[in-house]
Scaffold this motif. Structure first.
Motif, PDB file in Angstrom:
ATOM      1  N   ASN A  46       0.356   0.759  -9.790  1.00 25.27           N
ATOM      2  CA  ASN A  46      -0.830   1.330  -9.627  1.00 25.27           C
ATOM      3  C   ASN A  46      -1.895   0.789 -10.458  1.00 25.27           C
ATOM      4  O   ASN A  46      -2.999   1.211 -10.116  1.00 25.27           O
ATOM      5  N   LEU A  47      -1.735   0.028 -11.445  1.00 28.70           N
ATOM      6  CA  LEU A  47      -2.844  -0.413 -12.030  1.00 28.70           C
ATOM      7  C   LEU A  47      -3.687  -1.520 -11.331  1.00 28.70           C
ATOM      8  O   LEU A  47      -4.753  -1.795 -11.779  1.00 28.70           O
ATOM      9  N   LEU A  48      -3.143  -1.925 -10.216  1.00 32.25           N
ATOM     10  CA  LEU A  48      -3.955  -2.758  -9.297  1.00 32.25           C
ATOM     11  C   LEU A  48      -4.987  -1.807  -8.531  1.00 32.25           C
ATOM     12  O   LEU A  48      -6.091  -2.356  -8.205  1.00 32.25           O
ATOM     13  N   ALA A  51      -6.578  -4.759  -4.389  1.00 34.11           N
ATOM     14  CA  ALA A  51      -6.042  -3.760  -3.402  1.00 34.11           C
ATOM     15  C   ALA A  51      -5.512  -4.243  -2.451  1.00 34.11           C
ATOM     16  O   ALA A  51      -4.330  -3.812  -1.768  1.00 34.11           O
ATOM     17  N   LEU A  52      -5.814  -5.340  -2.146  1.00 32.81           N
ATOM     18  CA  LEU A  52      -5.043  -6.268  -0.938  1.00 32.81           C
ATOM     19  C   LEU A  52      -3.638  -6.918  -1.474  1.00 32.81           C
ATOM     20  O   LEU A  52      -2.683  -6.529  -0.476  1.00 32.81           O
ATOM     21  N   TYR A 103      -2.122  -5.131  -3.744  1.00 37.43           N
ATOM     22  CA  TYR A 103      -1.242  -3.916  -3.710  1.00 37.43           C
ATOM     23  C   TYR A 103      -0.807  -3.629  -2.478  1.00 37.43           C
ATOM     24  O   TYR A 103       0.517  -3.217  -2.039  1.00 37.43           O
ATOM     25  N   LEU A 104      -1.538  -3.726  -1.259  1.00 38.22           N
ATOM     26  CA  LEU A 104      -1.208  -3.678   0.029  1.00 38.22           C
ATOM     27  C   LEU A 104       0.080  -4.366   0.548  1.00 38.22           C
ATOM     28  O   LEU A 104       0.851  -3.890   1.095  1.00 38.22           O
ATOM     29  N   VAL A 105       0.031  -5.584   0.226  1.00 36.26           N
ATOM     30  CA  VAL A 105       0.881  -6.606   0.642  1.00 36.26           C
ATOM     31  C   VAL A 105       2.248  -6.220  -0.121  1.00 36.26           C
ATOM     32  O   VAL A 105       3.201  -6.399   0.494  1.00 36.26           O
ATOM     33  N   ILE A 106       2.095  -5.898  -1.386  1.00 32.83           N
ATOM     34  CA  ILE A 106       3.300  -5.815  -2.130  1.00 32.83           C
ATOM     35  C   ILE A 106       3.967  -4.252  -1.610  1.00 32.83           C
ATOM     36  O   ILE A 106       5.325  -4.383  -1.270  1.00 32.83           O
ATOM     37  N   ALA A 107       3.082  -3.487  -1.062  1.00 33.32           N
ATOM     38  CA  ALA A 107       3.631  -2.084  -0.650  1.00 33.32           C
ATOM     39  C   ALA A 107       4.426  -2.352   0.797  1.00 33.32           C
ATOM     40  O   ALA A 107       5.373  -1.905   1.111  1.00 33.32           O
TER      41      ALA A 107
END
Length: 447
Positions: free
Chosen positions: A353-355, A399-400, A402-406
């Motif tokens: 979540n630090l991203l 954030a992108l 983060y989105l890819v990782i998720a």
């Protein structure tokens, strides 16, 4: 049992939030201190092992969850009754000393310094606490053989010695309930742990969220600040850190009889879903997007671009939205960053979540206050405008990632709620700031 790295990390993380809450609720903390730091003295010598265990009975005392930060997981104690000596005592491993003052006590909470201790009190005093707190209490007699009673009795006699009273508390692995669980398992020759090796469907994160449902802000904050190490499924044995779960498993094993409800009160009601509340912030953001309009050059000092209609109202609304986002994002980012840098607990390191949440976002509070107070865009020079835009572009890139990782499951950390309810709010707010939140000032040169 969980690996050693898990131990203590989440405790420190949870208490970071609880510590801040404690500073805001000093009255509640003082009340807790009076309850837990000054039990009445027990007269008489140390416990002596009786010769006739037919006269000895042990009772499991289970206390329902409370409605304060401190008691959202419930409580467990042991009651010892010896008819041959008219002994009736309650053994409680949930005492702590907050007499050092609120600030220091909260700081120790945040650092994970949690020295709890065993207290032995008369049942009237112990049960009176829960009567005042309006918490349901169950009492169940434990079905033990005389040999098992003796083992448990001897363990309590050992625990009550001065050198054994204090222990290092851990929210999941060494608390008031796990002490009772472990001592019972010892008395039963390991039968309890042997029968509860199966995995449950719940993770530690699930239990934290469920038990802080009556405290939405705490639940939301802990969910943000915990990393993937608490997203593994628990065993039945581990799940018995919860008082009601321990009672249920002992009942299933046929180890409880003479079940009584000593007092009954309604359980705390769940609060609003914190993620739904966070998701609602997208509504004012979308309304502000509808207010976007082309901005004409009002003077030689400004650049053309986009602004908001009804600026006196819309920019103040943007200021309120920005104030909430900057405060939460900055504080969460600061806690996660400091925890990663200065804490030895692995459970607060490398949080995905630090991203999303950066400590530098706290500087946005100043900008948000400017929108709120002036009702117009923030005028910035060309050089500063480039820096601000670069900051937001890097934020978008993070954030992108983060989105890819998720989406592709590249991390074991569960972030689905943040992805669904929080990321859209941050995205809409970022678009608003980059398009209409800033007014670039053109430099005018003479000569």
């Amino acid at each position: 049992m969980a690996d050693a790295g898990m131990r203590g990390g989440l405790l420190s993380l949870m208490f970071v939030i609880i510590a801040f809450w404690a500073l805001l609720t000093a009255t509640d903390l003082r009340a807790q201190t009076q309850v837990n730091s000054s039990p009445p003295p027990i007269d008489g010598p140390a416990i002596l092992v009786p010769t006739d265990f037919d006269q000895v009975r042990f009772y499991l005392i289970t206390v329902d969850v409370g409605d304060s930060v401190w008691d959202n997981f419930g409580h467990t104690a042991l009651r010892l009754v010896d008819d041959s000596t008219n002994t009736d005592l309650v053994f409680n491993w949930g005492l702590f000393d907050a007499s050092i003052g609120n600030v220091r006590f909260a700081a120790n909470f945040a650092r994970g310094i949690m020295d709890y201790q065993l207290g032995v009190t008369p049942p009237g005093w112990e049960l009176g606490r829960y009567q005042q707190e309006a918490r349901t209490v169950w009492q169940d007699q434990l079905v033990l053989s005389n040999t098992q009673k003796q083992r448990l009795y001897e363990r309590l006699a050992w625990n009550i010695r001065d050198e054994n009273l204090v222990y290092e508390y851990d929210y999941f692995f060494d608390n008031c309930t796990t002490r009772v669980r472990d001592y019972l398992d010892e008395a039963l020759g390991g039968l309890l742990s042997e029968q509860n090796r199966a995995l449950t469907r719940s993770t530690f994160r699930d239990e934290v969220q469920a038990h802080y449902a009556s405290r939405p802000l705490i639940s939301f904050s802990l969910d943000v600040l915990m990393n993937e190490r608490i997203d593994r499924r628990m065993t039945q044995w581990e799940q018995m850190f919860l008082p009601l779960e321990l009672r249920e498993q002992l009942d299933r094993a046929g180890l409880l009889t003479d079940q009584q409800v000593l007092m009954e009160f309604p359980s705390p009601e769940a609060g609003v879903d914190p993620y739904q509340m966070a998701g609602l912030l997208v509504i004012p953001g979308l309304l502000l997007l509808l207010c976007l309009r082309s901005a004409s050059i009002a003077s030689f000092s400004s650049q053309p671009g986009l602004s908001l209609r009804m600026p006196a109202l819309s920019y103040r609304l943007l200021g309120l939205l920005g104030l909430v986002i900057a405060l939460f994002s900055g504080v969460y980012g600061l806690i996660m960053s400091l925890g990663w840098l200065f804490s030895s607990h692995q459970d607060i390191h490398g949080n995905l979540n630090l991203l999303l949440f950066w400590p530098t976002d706290l500087f946005g509070v100043v900008v948000a206050l400017r929108w709120l107070l002036t009702g117009r865009a923030w005028p910035v020079g060309s050089g500063r405008h480039q820096w601000v835009m670069t900051y937001f572009i890097i934020h978008i890139m993070a954030a992108l990632v983060y989105l890819v990782i998720a989406i592709f499951g590249l991390s074991d950390q569960r972030v689905s709620d943040l992805l669904l309810f929080v990321l859209p709010v941050l995205a809409v707010f970022t678009v608003l700031v980059m398009t209409a939140g800033l007014s670039r000032v053109r430099s005018i040169r003479f000569g």
